[in-house]
Motif scaffolding. Structure first.
Motif, PDB file in Angstrom:
ATOM      1  N   MET A 104       0.855  -1.201   0.000  1.00  0.00           N
ATOM      2  CA  MET A 104       0.000   0.000   0.000  1.00  0.00           C
ATOM      3  C   MET A 104       0.886   1.244   0.000  1.00  0.00           C
ATOM      4  SD  MET A 104      -2.849   1.205   2.785  1.00  0.00           S
ATOM      5  CE  MET A 104      -3.669   2.776   2.609  1.00  0.00           C
ATOM      6  N   GLU A 105       0.617   2.187  -0.903  1.00  0.00           N
ATOM      7  CA  GLU A 105       1.392   3.400  -1.009  1.00  0.00           C
ATOM      8  C   GLU A 105       0.468   4.583  -1.280  1.00  0.00           C
ATOM      9  OE1 GLU A 105       5.722   2.012  -2.752  1.00  0.00           O
ATOM     10  OE2 GLU A 105       4.132   2.586  -4.158  1.00  0.00           O
ATOM     11  N   PHE A 106       0.706   5.710  -0.595  1.00  0.00           N
ATOM     12  CA  PHE A 106      -0.004   6.935  -0.876  1.00  0.00           C
ATOM     13  C   PHE A 106       0.581   7.634  -2.101  1.00  0.00           C
ATOM     14  CE2 PHE A 106      -1.449   7.455   3.785  1.00  0.00           C
ATOM     15  CZ  PHE A 106      -2.606   6.771   3.491  1.00  0.00           C
ATOM     16  N   PHE A 107       1.878   7.467  -2.297  1.00  0.00           N
ATOM     17  CA  PHE A 107       2.561   8.109  -3.408  1.00  0.00           C
ATOM     18  C   PHE A 107       3.851   7.337  -3.689  1.00  0.00           C
ATOM     19  CE2 PHE A 107       3.913  10.043   0.552  1.00  0.00           C
ATOM     20  CZ  PHE A 107       5.294   9.986   0.460  1.00  0.00           C
ATOM     21  N   ARG A 108       4.439   7.629  -4.814  1.00  0.00           N
ATOM     22  CA  ARG A 108       5.709   7.004  -5.167  1.00  0.00           C
ATOM     23  C   ARG A 108       6.618   8.059  -5.775  1.00  0.00           C
ATOM     24  NH1 ARG A 108       5.825   1.475  -8.464  1.00  0.00           N
ATOM     25  NH2 ARG A 108       4.997   0.824  -6.421  1.00  0.00           N
ATOM     26  N   ILE A 109       7.811   8.180  -5.240  1.00  0.00           N
ATOM     27  CA  ILE A 109       8.792   9.142  -5.741  1.00  0.00           C
ATOM     28  C   ILE A 109       9.583   8.477  -6.858  1.00  0.00           C
ATOM     29  CG2 ILE A 109      10.768  10.582  -5.127  1.00  0.00           C
ATOM     30  CD1 ILE A 109       9.675  10.681  -2.284  1.00  0.00           C
ATOM     31  N   ARG A 110       9.569   9.100  -8.014  1.00  0.00           N
ATOM     32  CA  ARG A 110      10.204   8.497  -9.189  1.00  0.00           C
ATOM     33  C   ARG A 110      11.718   8.688  -9.178  1.00  0.00           C
ATOM     34  NH1 ARG A 110       6.550   4.922 -10.875  1.00  0.00           N
ATOM     35  NH2 ARG A 110       4.476   5.864 -11.017  1.00  0.00           N
ATOM     36  N   ARG A 111      12.183   9.792  -8.684  1.00  0.00           N
ATOM     37  CA  ARG A 111      13.616  10.074  -8.674  1.00  0.00           C
ATOM     38  C   ARG A 111      14.168   9.927  -7.258  1.00  0.00           C
ATOM     39  NH1 ARG A 111      15.728  15.381 -11.654  1.00  0.00           N
ATOM     40  NH2 ARG A 111      14.923  14.095 -13.379  1.00  0.00           N
ATOM     41  N   ASP A 112      15.252   9.179  -7.123  1.00  0.00           N
ATOM     42  CA  ASP A 112      15.822   8.922  -5.794  1.00  0.00           C
ATOM     43  C   ASP A 112      16.318  10.212  -5.145  1.00  0.00           C
ATOM     44  OD1 ASP A 112      15.308   6.277  -6.198  1.00  0.00           O
ATOM     45  OD2 ASP A 112      17.356   5.733  -6.758  1.00  0.00           O
ATOM     46  N   GLN A 139      24.205   4.967  -4.178  1.00  0.00           N
ATOM     47  CA  GLN A 139      22.982   4.998  -4.982  1.00  0.00           C
ATOM     48  C   GLN A 139      21.984   3.943  -4.517  1.00  0.00           C
ATOM     49  OE1 GLN A 139      24.890   4.474  -8.809  1.00  0.00           O
ATOM     50  NE2 GLN A 139      24.593   6.635  -9.353  1.00  0.00           N
ATOM     51  N   VAL A 140      22.496   2.765  -4.154  1.00  0.00           N
ATOM     52  CA  VAL A 140      21.623   1.696  -3.669  1.00  0.00           C
ATOM     53  C   VAL A 140      20.913   2.122  -2.388  1.00  0.00           C
ATOM     54  CG1 VAL A 140      21.638  -0.593  -2.606  1.00  0.00           C
ATOM     55  CG2 VAL A 140      22.834  -0.225  -4.756  1.00  0.00           C
ATOM     56  N   ILE A 141      21.650   2.724  -1.457  1.00  0.00           N
ATOM     57  CA  ILE A 141      21.052   3.146  -0.185  1.00  0.00           C
ATOM     58  C   ILE A 141      20.038   4.257  -0.409  1.00  0.00           C
ATOM     59  CG2 ILE A 141      21.532   4.200   2.056  1.00  0.00           C
ATOM     60  CD1 ILE A 141      24.205   2.741   2.065  1.00  0.00           C
ATOM     61  N   ASP A 142      20.364   5.222  -1.259  1.00  0.00           N
ATOM     62  CA  ASP A 142      19.409   6.295  -1.571  1.00  0.00           C
ATOM     63  C   ASP A 142      18.132   5.734  -2.176  1.00  0.00           C
ATOM     64  OD1 ASP A 142      21.057   8.299  -0.651  1.00  0.00           O
ATOM     65  OD2 ASP A 142      21.961   8.700  -2.609  1.00  0.00           O
ATOM     66  N   HIS A 143      18.277   4.779  -3.097  1.00  0.00           N
ATOM     67  CA  HIS A 143      17.102   4.174  -3.729  1.00  0.00           C
ATOM     68  C   HIS A 143      16.267   3.401  -2.707  1.00  0.00           C
ATOM     69  CE1 HIS A 143      14.638   2.282  -6.827  1.00  0.00           C
ATOM     70  NE2 HIS A 143      14.829   1.126  -6.210  1.00  0.00           N
ATOM     71  N   ALA A 144      16.934   2.668  -1.819  1.00  0.00           N
ATOM     72  CA  ALA A 144      16.218   1.870  -0.817  1.00  0.00           C
ATOM     73  C   ALA A 144      15.411   2.766   0.124  1.00  0.00           C
ATOM     74  CB  ALA A 144      17.211   1.021  -0.033  1.00  0.00           C
ATOM     75  N   ILE A 153       9.746   5.407   1.597  1.00  0.00           N
ATOM     76  CA  ILE A 153       9.236   6.609   2.267  1.00  0.00           C
ATOM     77  C   ILE A 153       7.722   6.534   2.473  1.00  0.00           C
ATOM     78  CG2 ILE A 153       8.740   9.054   1.858  1.00  0.00           C
ATOM     79  CD1 ILE A 153      11.531   9.458   0.968  1.00  0.00           C
ATOM     80  N   SER A 154       6.999   6.088   1.445  1.00  0.00           N
ATOM     81  CA  SER A 154       5.542   6.017   1.575  1.00  0.00           C
ATOM     82  C   SER A 154       5.151   5.085   2.707  1.00  0.00           C
ATOM     83  CB  SER A 154       4.927   5.532   0.263  1.00  0.00           C
ATOM     84  OG  SER A 154       3.521   5.479   0.367  1.00  0.00           O
ATOM     85  N   ARG A 155       5.795   3.930   2.792  1.00  0.00           N
ATOM     86  CA  ARG A 155       5.514   2.976   3.867  1.00  0.00           C
ATOM     87  C   ARG A 155       5.858   3.585   5.220  1.00  0.00           C
ATOM     88  NH1 ARG A 155       8.678   0.957   8.089  1.00  0.00           N
ATOM     89  NH2 ARG A 155       7.656  -0.905   8.899  1.00  0.00           N
TER      90      ARG A 155
END
Length: 341
Positions: free
Chosen positions: A1-9, A250-255, A260-262
């Motif tokens: 379940m997500e309220f939003f999704r950020i496309r760019r890390d 980059q991996v940590i930023d993406h993770a 964030i939504s969760r």
């Protein structure tokens, strides 16, 4: 379940050093206040007198607290337990006053506040008891139980509490080391201890009462904070498997960005419940809710900026989390190439 999704890390790790310097200064201040001021321990740890009083009608807690505080025994705890007519009163140790005298004086003050007078009445067998009698012959309140908690019992509780905290920390480290890697175990436990020490620092600075309920909140924060760290660590491992060409930063930023939504949903819901306890729970739940509020806020911060950054600085890499197969994938575009998933 997500309220939003950020496309760019979001480049969280670019600012990791600044945030960790802030964390270190906050941690150092908390340690300073713990050393110089110390914790204001409740009578569960220091010892004292406990009285249980049963009222004929629902008790007026504020009037009861005022009557007890007027005796000058120091900081007291007055709260309902069980029903609205049962009141629990805790008083600190007074070396110049005997326990029996403390109980007698407190019961007398409560009886006077209830418009009654203390009389000696027959008890069980040949014993007598002190009764509060009103003008119409009724008993507006009864003394149900009196108990003295000695300093030795209090010190034992403090020792057991410290042992429980230590065993919790050790268990978390073992769990993280087995599930992920020792670098994550070190990062996670530093972040969790960061939360605990800051909570204790707040209680030391403001001299809020540190009770068994607050200790329970601290232990709950440990488990709550490690849960957030595990979610991020799990996403880091998943990202390492999926994107072979990404650097560790980059991996940590993406993770972190992808969770964030969760994080907002989980921590926002929990914080609303804790704020309800803080605002409407009364004195009984006040400091318990305060400790949880501080722990939740700093738990989010430490999981993102402390645990993940320390794992990065310890040199966590893809090979630490993903076993490379002896037979690599023939497809160079396969994101899971060489990973034993």
């Amino acid at each position: 379940m997500e309220f939003f999704r950020i496309r760019r890390d979001i480049p969280f790790m670019r600012h990791a050093l600044v945030f960790n310097v802030i964390s270190f200064l906050t941690f150092a201040a908390a340690v300073f206040f713990l050393v110089t001021r110390g914790l204001h321990l409740s009578i569960e740890f220091t010892g004292g007198t406990v009285l249980e009083v049963n009222y004929a009608q629902p008790a007026e807690i504020d009037r009861t607290r005022t009557a007890v505080e007027s005796l000058g025994f120091g900081e007291v705890q007055v709260q309902n337990f069980g029903t609205a007519r049962d009141v629990l009163i805790r008083l600190p140790v007074r070396g110049d006053v005997k326990q029996s005298e403390v109980a007698t004086r407190v019961f007398g003050a409560l009886c006077q506040a209830a418009q009654g007078r203390v009389e000696t009445r027959p008890g069980e067998g040949d014993a007598t008891r002190q009764a509060c009698m009103a003008a119409d012959g009724s008993e507006p309140l009864k003394l149900s139980r009196t108990e003295f908690v000695g300093p030795s019992v209090g010190s034992e509780l403090a020792r057991d509490g410290a042992l429980a905290l230590g065993m919790t920390v050790l268990g978390i480290m073992i769990y993280l080391a087995i599930r992920f890697e020792w670098k994550f175990a070190v990062a996670g436990i530093i972040a969790n201890l960061h939360d605990v020490v800051i909570i204790l620092g707040f209680f030391a600075y403001f001299q809020w009462e540190f009770s068994l309920a607050v200790l329970a909140a601290v232990l709950a924060v440990l488990g709550y904070s490690v849960n957030e760290s595990v979610v991020i660590f799990d996403r880091i491992r998943e990202t390492f498997r999926k994107y072979r060409k990404m650097s560790t930063t980059q991996v940590i930023d993406h993770a972190i960005t992808s969770t964030i939504s969760r994080t907002i949903i989980t921590h926002g819901s929990t914080q609303m419940m804790v704020l309800a306890m803080l605002l409407f729970g009364g004195p009984t739940l006040h400091y318990f809710a305060v400790a949880l509020t501080i722990g939740i806020l700093f738990g989010i911060y430490s999981s993102v900026f402390v645990a993940a950054a320390i794992a990065m600085w310890l040199g966590v890499k893809r090979e630490d989390l993903v076993k490379v197969s002896s037979r690599g994938s023939s497809d160079p575009n396969d994101p899971n190439a060489g990973a034993a998933v």
